[in-house]
Design a protein around this motif. Sequence first.
Motif, PDB file in Angstrom:
ATOM      1  N   CYS A 117       0.669  -1.024  -0.066  1.00  0.00           N
ATOM      2  CA  CYS A 117      -0.262  -0.122  -0.384  1.00  0.00           C
ATOM      3  C   CYS A 117       0.796   1.030   0.116  1.00  0.00           C
ATOM      4  O   CYS A 117       0.931   2.039  -0.553  1.00  0.00           O
ATOM      5  CB  CYS A 117      -1.017  -0.064   0.597  1.00  0.00           C
ATOM      6  N   ASN A 121       1.317   3.951  -2.692  1.00  0.00           N
ATOM      7  CA  ASN A 121       0.687   5.830  -2.628  1.00  0.00           C
ATOM      8  C   ASN A 121       2.110   6.007  -3.423  1.00  0.00           C
ATOM      9  O   ASN A 121       1.728   7.794  -3.953  1.00  0.00           O
ATOM     10  CB  ASN A 121       0.943   5.668  -1.544  1.00  0.00           C
ATOM     11  N   THR A 143      -8.407  13.491  -2.068  1.00  0.00           N
ATOM     12  CA  THR A 143      -8.924  11.373  -1.493  1.00  0.00           C
ATOM     13  C   THR A 143      -9.604  11.445  -0.512  1.00  0.00           C
ATOM     14  O   THR A 143      -9.291  11.886   0.503  1.00  0.00           O
ATOM     15  CB  THR A 143      -6.972  10.714  -1.633  1.00  0.00           C
ATOM     16  N   HIS A 145      -8.534   9.267   2.344  1.00  0.00           N
ATOM     17  CA  HIS A 145      -7.525   8.834   3.196  1.00  0.00           C
ATOM     18  C   HIS A 145      -8.096   9.177   4.443  1.00  0.00           C
ATOM     19  O   HIS A 145      -8.740  11.151   4.720  1.00  0.00           O
ATOM     20  CB  HIS A 145      -6.051   8.840   2.900  1.00  0.00           C
ATOM     21  N   TYR A 146      -7.708   8.655   5.861  1.00  0.00           N
ATOM     22  CA  TYR A 146      -7.798   9.122   6.649  1.00  0.00           C
ATOM     23  C   TYR A 146      -6.447   9.340   8.162  1.00  0.00           C
ATOM     24  O   TYR A 146      -6.261   9.176   8.906  1.00  0.00           O
ATOM     25  CB  TYR A 146      -8.599   8.240   7.773  1.00  0.00           C
ATOM     26  N   GLN A 168      -4.527   6.442   9.188  1.00  0.00           N
ATOM     27  CA  GLN A 168      -3.819   5.988   8.013  1.00  0.00           C
ATOM     28  C   GLN A 168      -2.178   6.549   7.685  1.00  0.00           C
ATOM     29  O   GLN A 168      -1.665   6.283   6.331  1.00  0.00           O
ATOM     30  CB  GLN A 168      -4.786   5.565   5.998  1.00  0.00           C
ATOM     31  N   LEU A 172       1.395   6.626   4.810  1.00  0.00           N
ATOM     32  CA  LEU A 172       1.896   7.818   3.442  1.00  0.00           C
ATOM     33  C   LEU A 172       3.158   8.531   4.381  1.00  0.00           C
ATOM     34  O   LEU A 172       2.669   9.354   3.656  1.00  0.00           O
ATOM     35  CB  LEU A 172       0.133   8.675   4.027  1.00  0.00           C
ATOM     36  N   PHE A 185      -7.136  15.980   2.102  1.00  0.00           N
ATOM     37  CA  PHE A 185      -7.480  15.059   3.291  1.00  0.00           C
ATOM     38  C   PHE A 185      -9.012  15.290   3.302  1.00  0.00           C
ATOM     39  O   PHE A 185      -9.175  15.560   4.987  1.00  0.00           O
ATOM     40  CB  PHE A 185      -7.151  14.524   3.613  1.00  0.00           C
TER      41      PHE A 185
END
Length: 374
Positions: A117, A121, A143, A145-146, A168, A172, A185
């Motif tokens: 993952c 990214n 995106t 993403h949290y 997340q 990242l 985000f």
Amino acid sequence: MEQADFQLGGATPGSGSLAGRRIVVAMSGGVDSSVVAALAHATGAETIGVTLQLYDHGEAVGRAGSCCAGRDIRDARAVCDRLGIAHYVFDHESSFREQVVDTFADAYLAGRTPIPCVQCNMGPKFTDLLKLARDLGADCLATGHYVRRVEGTHGAELHRGADPARDQSYFLFATTQAQLDYLRFPLGGLPKARVREIAAELGLGVAAKPDSQDICFVPDGDYAGLVKKLRPEADTAGDIVDIGGMKLGEHRGLIHFTVGQRRGLEIGGSPEPLYVVRVEPDTRRVVVGPRRALAVSAAQLSDINWLGDDFTGPLTAKVRSMAKPVPARLICDRVVFDAPEYGVAPGQATVLYAGDRVLGGGWISSTEAALAAA
């Protein structure tokens, strides 16, 4: 519905404030990216949904819930149709295969535990998608993403998501400053339950769609099966030995083992549970030992990405996506843990934090055993 602040220069936050601006949304066909598209559209900006066709796991195994499969693309298109925004699909299967899938297989061959993952990214998502967004004239790429993007003294900062169960940020850590300046985000401050509520309120068909549980390109979570298919030489038998080198048994291939693993060893007669301490690709040996043998005092990092400008304060380190951050120090390219850390595997990443802020991180190339392992 919540009003998301996309923080575009020259605009005042609020509904309709971004008229005349353009936002590209990375859409996987799931509920998170679908709600991001809805939030972007609500700002008044021209919103474009973009999906990268990477690997059609869903059609391969006849099961939904995997990233960018055929059904997911159709779901993304249906959401865009309902919102009245454009949707484009770009075929990036070849680059995904080269940058993510092949790298995943080669890491297992080298006795490492990969994180595909993060590779995704670093490559298709935040490199290829950013280029596509810029080519489309977008002011930003949003995106699902949290994580949170916070404007700091020296520019944009990356922070943990407000919902700890969904954060997340570990995945990242390799985001560059230039990428972070362009990314948004909008879900970072929301709990997942509220995201699903928004999707339901808008009548989006993905509101109850289950989250993907497996790596998107690995059918049914059978990592070893995929690696064997891609690299047949990986399924070569070898010895299982203790930390002193004594043979305890045999294994059917290194690809079936990762550091910290206990299940699948099938070794009887030991007075205490045994764990995989390391994997040796050169000798094809799996070295096992008691839990104390997993204790690590430091980890050597490679390819460090730093987002912490001139930060010099105390930090914490996270060595696995599900691990808790622990106090540590960064000395050049070594992370030294204040107390022994367990299950630190080469091939994984160490991500460094100052509170909720992501300072950066790097790939674990090797570890140093703590005295407790002696």
